[in-house]
Write a protein that holds these residues in place. Structure first.
Motif, PDB file in Angstrom:
ATOM      1  N   ARG A 190       0.838  -1.211   0.000  1.00 20.94           N
ATOM      2  CA  ARG A 190       0.000   0.000   0.000  1.00 20.94           C
ATOM      3  C   ARG A 190       0.866   1.252   0.000  1.00 20.94           C
ATOM      4  NH1 ARG A 190      -3.369  -3.317   3.495  1.00 20.94           N
ATOM      5  NH2 ARG A 190      -2.287  -2.437   5.280  1.00 20.94           N
ATOM      6  N   LEU A 191       1.987   1.226   0.707  1.00 21.04           N
ATOM      7  CA  LEU A 191       2.907   2.361   0.691  1.00 21.04           C
ATOM      8  C   LEU A 191       3.413   2.588  -0.737  1.00 21.04           C
ATOM      9  CD1 LEU A 191       4.712   4.438   2.300  1.00 21.04           C
ATOM     10  CD2 LEU A 191       6.438   2.644   2.286  1.00 21.04           C
ATOM     11  N   GLY A 216       0.912   4.182  -2.949  1.00 23.93           N
ATOM     12  CA  GLY A 216       0.813   5.614  -2.711  1.00 23.93           C
ATOM     13  C   GLY A 216       1.836   6.411  -3.499  1.00 23.93           C
ATOM     14  N   TYR A 245      -6.481   7.020  -3.435  1.00 31.44           N
ATOM     15  CA  TYR A 245      -5.139   6.781  -3.982  1.00 31.44           C
ATOM     16  C   TYR A 245      -4.801   7.773  -5.083  1.00 31.44           C
ATOM     17  CZ  TYR A 245      -3.973   2.574  -1.376  1.00 31.44           C
ATOM     18  OH  TYR A 245      -3.650   1.694  -0.388  1.00 31.44           O
ATOM     19  N   ARG A 294       3.065  12.564   0.340  1.00 32.85           N
ATOM     20  CA  ARG A 294       2.662  11.195  -0.008  1.00 32.85           C
ATOM     21  C   ARG A 294       3.257  10.193   0.980  1.00 32.85           C
ATOM     22  NH1 ARG A 294       4.135  12.240  -5.536  1.00 32.85           N
ATOM     23  NH2 ARG A 294       5.875  10.837  -5.241  1.00 32.85           N
ATOM     24  N   SER A 342       0.852   8.117   3.601  1.00 35.26           N
ATOM     25  CA  SER A 342       0.874   6.664   3.396  1.00 35.26           C
ATOM     26  C   SER A 342       1.263   5.946   4.681  1.00 35.26           C
ATOM     27  CB  SER A 342       1.840   6.292   2.271  1.00 35.26           C
ATOM     28  OG  SER A 342       1.385   6.807   1.044  1.00 35.26           O
TER      29      SER A 342
END
Length: 165
Positions: free
Chosen positions: A19-20, A23, A106, A117, A121
């Motif tokens: 997920r990081l 981002g 996102y 960001r 994130s």
């Protein structure tokens, strides 16, 4: 945490690191590649890890550096594309609506400046603000202020464009 097992680290952090990466790059396949590159680096560096910081902080720092290097290499990420195709608005299924909102989130995050960001994130991954400060190299107080401002920006984006979803 005396004995750090790579398998345990991978199991605990893969989704968070993915997920990081999303981002940063807003591209599913590229995020998977960056995530894989992160864990290759973690595997290679694990014997040298001195446990001066939390393992999560260490892994996020590695992932952040890999993502930043990728961004510097490509400097051509399309800002207007969503990572996933938004489905037809006629479908009112609750899960689809949540997916649309997540996709839009996102998209909004991908349009933020680089430092913002990273911070948001990590915040979304529920990392402690003191650890975020350590990862990005600013004070915890500055992290709190930036998170507040980022949330305001994202809220404004949702107000402004949310009706288009």
């Amino acid at each position: 945490m005396q004995n750090l097992s790579f398998e345990d680290i991978y199991h605990d952090y893969w989704k968070k690191i993915f997920r990081l990466c999303m981002g940063y790059v807003n591209d599913d396949d590229l995020a998977k590649d960056l995530c894989q590159e992160t864990f290759v680096a973690v595997f290679q560096q694990l014997p040298k890890f001195r446990q001066e910081a939390a393992v999560g902080t260490w892994i996020y720092r590695i992932a952040t550096n890999i993502c930043l290097r990728q961004i510097n290499l490509e400097k051509r990420m399309p800002k207007s594309e969503l990572p996933y195709q938004i489905k037809d608005n006629s479908e009112k299924d609750n899960k689809l609506e949540k997916d649309k909102m997540t996709d839009f989130l996102y998209e909004c995050i991908s349009e933020l400046p680089e430092l913002e960001r990273i911070i948001i994130s990590l915040e979304l991954e529920e990392m402690k603000q003191a650890e975020i400060a350590e990862v990005v190299g600013i004070s915890p107080a500055n992290v709190r202020v930036k998170i507040h401002r980022i949330k305001e920006k994202l809220t404004e984006q949702f107000r402004k464009y949310g009706n288009q979803l």
